[in-house]
Scaffold this motif. Structure first.
Motif, PDB file in Angstrom:
ATOM      1  N   LEU A 138       5.118  -7.724   3.153  1.00 42.68           N
ATOM      2  CA  LEU A 138       3.882  -6.975   2.914  1.00 42.68           C
ATOM      3  C   LEU A 138       3.403  -6.192   4.134  1.00 42.68           C
ATOM      4  N   GLU A 139       3.774  -6.614   5.310  1.00 44.64           N
ATOM      5  CA  GLU A 139       3.347  -5.957   6.547  1.00 44.64           C
ATOM      6  C   GLU A 139       3.537  -4.439   6.498  1.00 44.64           C
ATOM      7  N   SER A 140       4.675  -3.990   5.965  1.00 44.72           N
ATOM      8  CA  SER A 140       4.966  -2.552   5.956  1.00 44.72           C
ATOM      9  C   SER A 140       4.022  -1.802   5.033  1.00 44.72           C
ATOM     10  N   ALA A 141       3.714  -2.376   3.864  1.00 43.38           N
ATOM     11  CA  ALA A 141       2.771  -1.747   2.947  1.00 43.38           C
ATOM     12  C   ALA A 141       1.393  -1.654   3.591  1.00 43.38           C
ATOM     13  N   TRP A 142       0.998  -2.702   4.281  1.00 45.00           N
ATOM     14  CA  TRP A 142      -0.310  -2.727   4.940  1.00 45.00           C
ATOM     15  C   TRP A 142      -0.390  -1.638   6.014  1.00 45.00           C
ATOM     16  N   GLU A 143       0.662  -1.510   6.816  1.00 42.18           N
ATOM     17  CA  GLU A 143       0.671  -0.492   7.874  1.00 42.18           C
ATOM     18  C   GLU A 143       0.637   0.921   7.283  1.00 42.18           C
ATOM     19  N   LEU A 144       1.412   1.151   6.219  1.00 39.41           N
ATOM     20  CA  LEU A 144       1.402   2.466   5.578  1.00 39.41           C
ATOM     21  C   LEU A 144       0.013   2.783   5.043  1.00 39.41           C
ATOM     22  N   TYR A 145      -0.592   1.816   4.376  1.00 35.87           N
ATOM     23  CA  TYR A 145      -1.948   1.985   3.834  1.00 35.87           C
ATOM     24  C   TYR A 145      -2.932   2.371   4.944  1.00 35.87           C
ATOM     25  N   LYS A 146      -2.822   1.757   6.095  1.00 34.25           N
ATOM     26  CA  LYS A 146      -3.724   2.049   7.206  1.00 34.25           C
ATOM     27  C   LYS A 146      -3.490   3.445   7.788  1.00 34.25           C
ATOM     28  N   HIS A 147      -2.276   3.940   7.655  1.00 36.16           N
ATOM     29  CA  HIS A 147      -1.942   5.266   8.193  1.00 36.16           C
ATOM     30  C   HIS A 147      -2.163   6.394   7.182  1.00 36.16           C
ATOM     31  N   TRP A 148      -2.452   6.064   5.942  1.00 28.68           N
ATOM     32  CA  TRP A 148      -2.510   7.058   4.851  1.00 28.68           C
ATOM     33  C   TRP A 148      -3.853   6.914   4.118  1.00 28.68           C
ATOM     34  N   PRO A 149      -4.883   7.644   4.556  1.00 36.54           N
ATOM     35  CA  PRO A 149      -6.233   7.483   4.009  1.00 36.54           C
ATOM     36  C   PRO A 149      -6.351   7.770   2.515  1.00 36.54           C
ATOM     37  N   ASP A 150      -5.431   8.548   1.967  1.00 34.44           N
ATOM     38  CA  ASP A 150      -5.515   8.896   0.550  1.00 34.44           C
ATOM     39  C   ASP A 150      -4.813   7.879  -0.345  1.00 34.44           C
ATOM     40  N   SER A 151      -4.449   6.743   0.209  1.00 34.87           N
ATOM     41  CA  SER A 151      -3.724   5.735  -0.575  1.00 34.87           C
ATOM     42  C   SER A 151      -4.623   4.567  -0.960  1.00 34.87           C
ATOM     43  N   GLU A 152      -4.207   3.893  -2.021  1.00 37.19           N
ATOM     44  CA  GLU A 152      -4.847   2.670  -2.505  1.00 37.19           C
ATOM     45  C   GLU A 152      -3.779   1.582  -2.523  1.00 37.19           C
ATOM     46  N   LEU A 153      -4.079   0.427  -1.964  1.00 38.26           N
ATOM     47  CA  LEU A 153      -3.129  -0.668  -1.910  1.00 38.26           C
ATOM     48  C   LEU A 153      -3.517  -1.760  -2.894  1.00 38.26           C
ATOM     49  N   GLN A 154      -2.574  -2.125  -3.762  1.00 42.63           N
ATOM     50  CA  GLN A 154      -2.769  -3.224  -4.698  1.00 42.63           C
ATOM     51  C   GLN A 154      -1.775  -4.327  -4.341  1.00 42.63           C
ATOM     52  N   ILE A 155      -2.282  -5.450  -3.867  1.00 42.51           N
ATOM     53  CA  ILE A 155      -1.437  -6.598  -3.519  1.00 42.51           C
ATOM     54  C   ILE A 155      -1.366  -7.516  -4.736  1.00 42.51           C
ATOM     55  N   ILE A 156      -0.170  -7.737  -5.233  1.00 42.00           N
ATOM     56  CA  ILE A 156       0.017  -8.556  -6.435  1.00 42.00           C
ATOM     57  C   ILE A 156       0.167 -10.018  -5.989  1.00 42.00           C
ATOM     58  N   PRO A 157      -0.751 -10.884  -6.378  1.00 40.39           N
ATOM     59  CA  PRO A 157      -0.787 -12.231  -5.805  1.00 40.39           C
ATOM     60  C   PRO A 157       0.330 -13.165  -6.253  1.00 40.39           C
ATOM     61  N   ASP A 158       0.978 -12.856  -7.367  1.00 38.39           N
ATOM     62  CA  ASP A 158       1.986 -13.775  -7.909  1.00 38.39           C
ATOM     63  C   ASP A 158       3.311 -13.064  -8.140  1.00 38.39           C
ATOM     64  N   ALA A 159       3.752 -12.314  -7.132  1.00 44.50           N
ATOM     65  CA  ALA A 159       4.988 -11.540  -7.291  1.00 44.50           C
ATOM     66  C   ALA A 159       5.752 -11.465  -5.985  1.00 44.50           C
ATOM     67  N   GLY A 160       7.062 -11.246  -6.128  1.00 41.25           N
ATOM     68  CA  GLY A 160       7.931 -10.974  -5.003  1.00 41.25           C
ATOM     69  C   GLY A 160       8.218  -9.484  -4.925  1.00 41.25           C
ATOM     70  N   HIS A 161       9.498  -9.132  -4.880  1.00 46.61           N
ATOM     71  CA  HIS A 161       9.904  -7.752  -4.631  1.00 46.61           C
ATOM     72  C   HIS A 161      10.177  -6.938  -5.899  1.00 46.61           C
ATOM     73  N   SER A 162      10.654  -7.557  -6.934  1.00 48.19           N
ATOM     74  CA  SER A 162      11.188  -6.839  -8.092  1.00 48.19           C
ATOM     75  C   SER A 162      10.121  -6.109  -8.899  1.00 48.19           C
ATOM     76  N   ALA A 163      10.481  -4.916  -9.366  1.00 46.81           N
ATOM     77  CA  ALA A 163       9.599  -4.163 -10.270  1.00 46.81           C
ATOM     78  C   ALA A 163       9.514  -4.813 -11.633  1.00 46.81           C
ATOM     79  N   ALA A 164      10.447  -5.716 -11.952  1.00 41.60           N
ATOM     80  CA  ALA A 164      10.504  -6.326 -13.279  1.00 41.60           C
ATOM     81  C   ALA A 164       9.593  -7.543 -13.425  1.00 41.60           C
ATOM     82  N   GLU A 165       8.946  -7.997 -12.353  1.00 40.24           N
ATOM     83  CA  GLU A 165       8.054  -9.142 -12.457  1.00 40.24           C
ATOM     84  C   GLU A 165       6.784  -8.744 -13.218  1.00 40.24           C
ATOM     85  N   PRO A 166       6.266  -9.638 -14.063  1.00 39.59           N
ATOM     86  CA  PRO A 166       5.213  -9.266 -15.018  1.00 39.59           C
ATOM     87  C   PRO A 166       3.989  -8.578 -14.410  1.00 39.59           C
TER      88      PRO A 166
END
Length: 316
Positions: free
Chosen positions: A270-298
């Motif tokens: 998650l560190e990389s997403a957090w850093e990108l979010y901090k560097h990109w003011p026009d972005s919104e970060l959604q942290i999924i609390p019960d997921a790993g890496h895959s796009a296929a997780e519910p």
């Protein structure tokens, strides 16, 4: 995957010859006059899958998918020749011009997020928005974490299988050792290494182990292209300057974005997403609390569909 849109078939599939060597497989789905969105698959080298079409409302989107150089149905399969990040960025731009599109929304996860950022920083005027999942900035520390030491501590059983093709005297640099195997002339060792490399990723992609995901990553066609191309890119720092994507994040100014990232993503922490979010003011970060890496997780699937629906409203 009932939270995705229903299965859909392409209304057009074709090939784009981008140079004397590479021919890319392209699909178009949904509504031809809809909002243009380009799906960028992971890896590099993984290729597109049918369920990737289903993140988008087919009544509202012109959905474009393509297999990157050496991946999926593109030819030549697993080729490393003229295969760099910047070749792929220019392939995307050739595809946009071929389709006659002024701008498009980019949707990419893992390596797809990397490529989306590289393109958006190269052609910001051509990007209407970004939906990114599992942020991967391709920095040496990220490669070291997953392929040398870090994730290995969480999955020592799977890591042992990943190490198996590599002799003990070469395990202090796993990426280099694998590169030697994956580009060597011994076909049996090359294929065994490809499967071990790819299955390591498949086994660690989800919060809870998913045999279907592991099986997909272990299929020879997928494993060979993903292992060879990923290792080739990682040997070359993905053809970026040090920390390039963060240092050039200012070029994303004015481009809206939604970042979706699993809290327990082991492949791309998650560190990389957090850093990108901090560097990109026009972005919104959604942290999924019960997921790993895959796009296929519910929960990740649901968040990505909500993001495409949100952009459909915004861009209509």
């Amino acid at each position: 995957m009932k939270d995705l849109y229903p299965d859909i078939e392409p209304f057009h599939h074709w090939r784009l010859q981008v140079d004397d060597v590479h021919s890319l497989y392209v699909e178009e789905c949904g509504r031809r006059t809809g909002i243009p969105v380009l799906f960028l698959h992971g890896g590099p080298g993984a290729g597109c899958e049918p369920y990737h079409r289903r993140f988008f409302d087919p009544e509202r989107y012109h959905i474009i998918l393509f297999d990157q150089r050496g991946s999926g149905h593109s030819t030549p399969h697993a080729s490393l020749q003229d295969n760099t990040t910047w070749h792929l960025v220019e392939d995307m731009e050739k595809l946009r011009r071929k389709l006659g599109l002024e701008k498009w929304l980019l949707f990419g996860g893992s390596w797809g997020s990397t490529l989306a950022l590289a393109y958006a920083q190269s052609y910001p005027e051509r990007v209407s928005g970004l939906i990114l999942r599992g942020i991967f900035l391709c920095r040496p520390r990220e490669i070291q974490w997953f392929y040398q030491e870090g994730a290995s501590r969480l999955f020592p059983d799977f890591w042992e299988d990943f190490q198996a093709p590599v002799t003990r005297d070469k395990r202090d640099d796993m990426v280099s050792a694998y590169h030697e195997l994956l580009t060597g002339k011994d076909e049996l060792r090359r294929m065994a290494a490809a499967k071990a490399w790819s299955v390591w990723e498949g086994r660690t992609a989800t919060l809870l182990h998913d045999e279907a995901v592991e099986h997909h990553f272990g299929q020879p066609h997928v494993a060979l292209s993903m292992a060879r191309i990923e290792c080739h890119y990682f040997m070359n720092n993905a053809f970026f300057q040090q920390n390039q994507l963060l240092e050039e994040a200012g070029k994303l100014a004015g481009i809206p974005g939604i970042i979706v990232h699993g809290r327990y993503d082991v492949i791309c922490p998650l560190e990389s997403a957090w850093e990108l979010y901090k560097h990109w003011p026009d972005s919104e970060l959604q942290i999924i609390p019960d997921a790993g890496h895959s796009a296929a997780e519910p929960a990740t699937r649901a968040a990505l569909v909500a993001a495409t629906d949100s952009f459909a409203d915004r861009l209509s």
